[in-house]
Motif scaffolding. Sequence first.
Motif, PDB file in Angstrom:
ATOM      1  N   GLY A  75       0.821  -1.210   0.000  1.00  0.00           N
ATOM      2  CA  GLY A  75       0.000   0.000   0.000  1.00  0.00           C
ATOM      3  C   GLY A  75       0.853   1.257   0.000  1.00  0.00           C
ATOM      4  N   ASN A  76       0.277   2.351   0.492  1.00  0.00           N
ATOM      5  CA  ASN A  76       1.010   3.625   0.527  1.00  0.00           C
ATOM      6  C   ASN A  76       0.973   4.267   1.910  1.00  0.00           C
ATOM      7  OD1 ASN A  76      -1.661   4.388   0.604  1.00  0.00           O
ATOM      8  ND2 ASN A  76      -1.424   6.127  -0.794  1.00  0.00           N
ATOM      9  N   VAL A  88       2.716   4.958   5.097  1.00  0.00           N
ATOM     10  CA  VAL A  88       4.042   4.982   5.718  1.00  0.00           C
ATOM     11  C   VAL A  88       3.969   4.649   7.204  1.00  0.00           C
ATOM     12  CG1 VAL A  88       5.958   6.492   6.351  1.00  0.00           C
ATOM     13  CG2 VAL A  88       5.060   6.544   4.033  1.00  0.00           C
ATOM     14  N   SER A 104       8.196  -2.667  -6.300  1.00  0.00           N
ATOM     15  CA  SER A 104       6.953  -2.318  -6.988  1.00  0.00           C
ATOM     16  C   SER A 104       5.987  -3.490  -6.889  1.00  0.00           C
ATOM     17  CB  SER A 104       7.239  -1.994  -8.452  1.00  0.00           C
ATOM     18  OG  SER A 104       7.852  -3.116  -9.089  1.00  0.00           O
ATOM     19  N   ASP A 122       5.949  10.237   3.687  1.00  0.00           N
ATOM     20  CA  ASP A 122       4.630  10.172   3.071  1.00  0.00           C
ATOM     21  C   ASP A 122       4.597  10.891   1.734  1.00  0.00           C
ATOM     22  OD1 ASP A 122       1.647   9.528   3.439  1.00  0.00           O
ATOM     23  OD2 ASP A 122       1.639  11.676   2.982  1.00  0.00           O
ATOM     24  N   VAL A 156       5.808   8.523  -0.971  1.00  0.00           N
ATOM     25  CA  VAL A 156       5.210   7.199  -1.057  1.00  0.00           C
ATOM     26  C   VAL A 156       3.731   7.233  -1.423  1.00  0.00           C
ATOM     27  CG1 VAL A 156       4.622   5.127   0.287  1.00  0.00           C
ATOM     28  CG2 VAL A 156       6.876   6.161   0.519  1.00  0.00           C
ATOM     29  N   HIS A 157       2.999   8.255  -0.994  1.00  0.00           N
ATOM     30  CA  HIS A 157       1.544   8.190  -1.101  1.00  0.00           C
ATOM     31  C   HIS A 157       1.027   8.256  -2.537  1.00  0.00           C
ATOM     32  CE1 HIS A 157       1.631  12.634  -1.538  1.00  0.00           C
ATOM     33  NE2 HIS A 157       0.435  12.486  -2.077  1.00  0.00           N
ATOM     34  N   HIS A 158       1.862   8.698  -3.487  1.00  0.00           N
ATOM     35  CA  HIS A 158       1.420   8.836  -4.875  1.00  0.00           C
ATOM     36  C   HIS A 158       1.133   7.489  -5.533  1.00  0.00           C
ATOM     37  CE1 HIS A 158       2.339  13.112  -4.859  1.00  0.00           C
ATOM     38  NE2 HIS A 158       3.487  12.836  -4.300  1.00  0.00           N
ATOM     39  N   ALA A 159       1.875   6.449  -5.164  1.00  0.00           N
ATOM     40  CA  ALA A 159       1.710   5.131  -5.786  1.00  0.00           C
ATOM     41  C   ALA A 159       1.976   4.049  -4.744  1.00  0.00           C
ATOM     42  CB  ALA A 159       2.658   4.964  -6.975  1.00  0.00           C
ATOM     43  N   PRO A 160       1.156   3.006  -4.693  1.00  0.00           N
ATOM     44  CA  PRO A 160       1.374   1.940  -3.710  1.00  0.00           C
ATOM     45  C   PRO A 160       2.625   1.144  -4.032  1.00  0.00           C
ATOM     46  CG  PRO A 160      -0.319   1.288  -5.259  1.00  0.00           C
ATOM     47  CD  PRO A 160       0.002   2.728  -5.565  1.00  0.00           C
ATOM     48  N   LEU A 161       3.165   0.495  -3.008  1.00  0.00           N
ATOM     49  CA  LEU A 161       4.357  -0.329  -3.176  1.00  0.00           C
ATOM     50  C   LEU A 161       4.287  -1.509  -2.223  1.00  0.00           C
ATOM     51  CD1 LEU A 161       5.883   0.586  -0.420  1.00  0.00           C
ATOM     52  CD2 LEU A 161       6.927   2.340  -1.830  1.00  0.00           C
TER      53      LEU A 161
END
Length: 315
Positions: A144-145, A147, A162, A189, A192-197
Amino acid sequence: MKASVLVLSGLYDFSIDIVLRRLREMGINYLRLNMEQMADLRMAFDPVTRSMTIRGLGIDAFLEADLQAVWYRSPVFLRNSLGNQSLAEQLKRSQWSAFIRSMMVFDEARWMNHPADTYKAETKPYQLLVAARCGFAVPETIVGNGVVEVRKRLPSNVALKSIDTVYLREDDDALFAYTSIMSANELLDDSVHHAPLIAQEFLSPKTDLRVTVVGTSVFSYKILVNGDPAPGDWRLHKREELTYEQYSLPDDVRDRCVALCAELRLPFGAIDLIDNNGKFFFVEINPTGEWAWLPDAKRTAGAAIAAWLSLAGGR
């Protein structure tokens, strides 16, 4: 010519040649269709009778409902960014991809691997679930995103990946993403929050293992960098620094590899494992992974794939 084996691949997938050479030696009639050459062929098939004609580029072949096997080498997800492609190119790419998937009408053939099963198995979080059910140790994982949750669950170093293979294009450049190792406290944050990982516990010390499964045959290798285990992602190192040594898996780990592929309905699977002080962790499985770069590939995986394709029977 009536073909008994259909091979769906790319023009530059040179591992195909190893298997096709073996099929020729076995007297098996095959037809290879490359994605890049589709528009240069003239093809037509009836989805109900499952009959197909293929002409062009020196090919004059046909397939029928009793097609014996299909070797499907293409990922199901369209990972390549369309970039600045014209509308015509975008249409061409999407429709030929759909055409290749349409070969599923040959549903009495043996598939390595079936597109529907490949699609499901390409999903990394689902891989981890099935691997755990098969008895593998799996690194603690957050997808997810968020943190805050990553820091809470994985307070020390984390391996960041990814969720799906990243292959992007920027002008004439191709951009890839590899596993990154960093402290969880360094995760922000904003970044990271722009795209899940995928965030996983970092296993150290570790030795990377590549396991190729073909049916019930298993071929395993230890991957070393300058003679030692790689501290991070081994793919970041130069080719001349890498060596691959045959490795004998414990019987229970070998059986889990076969069971994992069976559970995912994959006659072929390229599995990445980590040996962490004698404990074997599952990392991921690639349903269309590479294998020809491993030592003695012609005699091991190549021969096993050819033998699997040449056998009659259902999926």
